[in-house]
Design an enzyme around this catalytic site. Structure first.
Site, mmCIF file in Angstrom:
data_model
loop_
_atom_site.group_PDB
_atom_site.id
_atom_site.type_symbol
_atom_site.label_atom_id
_atom_site.label_comp_id
_atom_site.label_asym_id
_atom_site.label_seq_id
_atom_site.Cartn_x
_atom_site.Cartn_y
_atom_site.Cartn_z
ATOM 1 N N GLU A 14 -2.588 5.699 -3.157
ATOM 2 C CA GLU A 14 -2.132 5.606 -1.819
ATOM 3 C C GLU A 14 -1.512 7.035 -1.571
ATOM 4 O OE1 GLU A 14 -0.980 4.497 0.870
ATOM 5 O OE2 GLU A 14 -0.912 2.464 0.879
ATOM 6 N N ASN A 99 7.811 2.631 0.571
ATOM 7 C CA ASN A 99 6.171 2.476 0.657
ATOM 8 C C ASN A 99 5.884 3.698 1.416
ATOM 9 O OD1 ASN A 99 4.165 0.704 0.051
ATOM 10 N ND2 ASN A 99 4.006 0.126 2.354
ATOM 11 N N GLU A 117 8.493 -8.661 -2.895
ATOM 12 C CA GLU A 117 7.408 -9.815 -3.111
ATOM 13 C C GLU A 117 6.458 -9.884 -1.690
ATOM 14 O OE1 GLU A 117 7.452 -11.355 -5.892
ATOM 15 O OE2 GLU A 117 9.460 -10.414 -6.493
ATOM 16 N N ASN A 143 3.828 0.411 7.413
ATOM 17 C CA ASN A 143 2.552 1.104 7.149
ATOM 18 C C ASN A 143 2.171 1.843 8.068
ATOM 19 O OD1 ASN A 143 1.350 1.321 4.523
ATOM 20 N ND2 ASN A 143 1.122 -0.648 4.417
ATOM 21 N N ASP A 195 -3.226 -0.423 6.902
ATOM 22 C CA ASP A 195 -2.316 0.309 6.152
ATOM 23 C C ASP A 195 -2.193 1.549 6.315
ATOM 24 O OD1 ASP A 195 -1.403 0.892 3.454
ATOM 25 O OD2 ASP A 195 -3.055 -0.522 2.421
#
Length: 291
Positions: A14, A99, A117, A143, A195
């Site tokens: 990533e 993230n 989760e 994202n 993404d």
């Protein structure tokens, strides 16, 4: 077509970031806590490790990195050694983790979280420049962060719903307005989920399609122009690198693939690249607050 650039077996590659001053590409493997560094001129790449999940990095002007880890935002040195915890995570780690992230042209780090989760809309979008500032709620997996060339728009996606929104962006105030639909993959006959993304100098939006085995290229109005395939089903994020910023780099993941699938797609988890005609916008360094 995108070709394998560095053969790797990353679980969840990533966050590629090109630093023009250093002439280096950096990216992470979230699950293994790995930080990679590539010199494209020589092909040399090195990997360093931290002791927890590493979601993203931004180059720090004093050297090393600002890094989003499971426990919060840390200063790391050039070899990923922890120097200082700058701020605990903006949410409890049992609820949501750092993230996707990207710095704006004023050096703020915009960082989204994902539900631990990946099943409930408990994540959020924040910016950080010495402390966290909250912007959006109700996100499952944040994202697609990117900015238009004129800084009029901030782009953002919540991966499970397959929609990219754009928000009016005030770079001076570091604030965003209500979002509007920019790209709805549900209305297009293409596979995959949004993404990581990046924008080129024409304002075109380049989006990794996780599960779709491609990078989608959209114009500044959100119209699909083309898809670029790669021999890995799970591309995760793109950035533009090299001296002319005309190499599109793409990280990938092999998580969730069976041994049989990996045998048929052995390049999964590698770094990919291809040359493009239009330079990408430069990746920005983090800028600490003055004083």
């Amino acid at each position: 077509m995108l070709e394998q650039h560095v053969p790797l077996r990353m679980i969840l590659g990533e966050g590629p970031v090109w630093d023009g001053q250093l002439g280096r590409l950096f990216w992470v493997d979230i699950t293994s806590g790995a930080l990679y560094r590539l010199n494209p001129e020589t092909g040399e790449h090195r990997v360093f490790h931290v002791d927890e999940a590493l979601a993203c990095v931004a180059v720090h002007p004093a050297g090393g990195f600002l890094a989003g880890l499971r426990s919060g935002l840390w200063r790391l040195d050039d070899e990923a050694n922890k120097l200082e915890l700058l701020a605990p995570g903006p949410q409890q780690p049992e609820l949501a983790w750092c993230n996707d992230a990207r710095c704006d042209r004023h050096g703020r780090l915009w960082i989204g979280t994902k539900h631990a989760e990946e099943s409930h809309p408990e994540g959020a979008l924040f910016s950080f420049q010495g402390d966290f500032r909250h912007h959006l709620d109700g996100i499952t997996i944040s994202n697609g962060l990117a900015f238009s060339p004129d800084d009029a728009w901030l782009y953002h996606a919540d991966t499970p719903n397959r929609i990219v929104h754009r928000h009016p962006f005030d770079i001076e105030q570091g604030s965003i307005g209500p979002g509007e639909v920019f790209i709805d993959l549900n209305q297009l006959d293409i596979d995959g989920h949004p993404d990581g993304a990046a924008v080129d100098e024409n304002g075109h939006y380049w989006l990794a399609l996780y599960g779709g085995g491609a990078v989608a290229h959209f114009d500044e109005h959100g119209n699909l122009l083309e898809r670029h395939r790669l021999m890995a089903p799970n591309p995760t994020k793109v950035t533009f690198g090299d001296a002319d910023r005309c190499t599109l780099y793409v990280t990938t993941a092999n998580q969730g693939l069976t041994d049989e699938q990996l045998e048929g797609l052995p390049e999964s988890g590698s770094l990919f690249s291809m040359r493009v005609e239009t330079p990408g916008l430069p990746d920005q360094r983090y800028q600490p607050p003055e004083g």
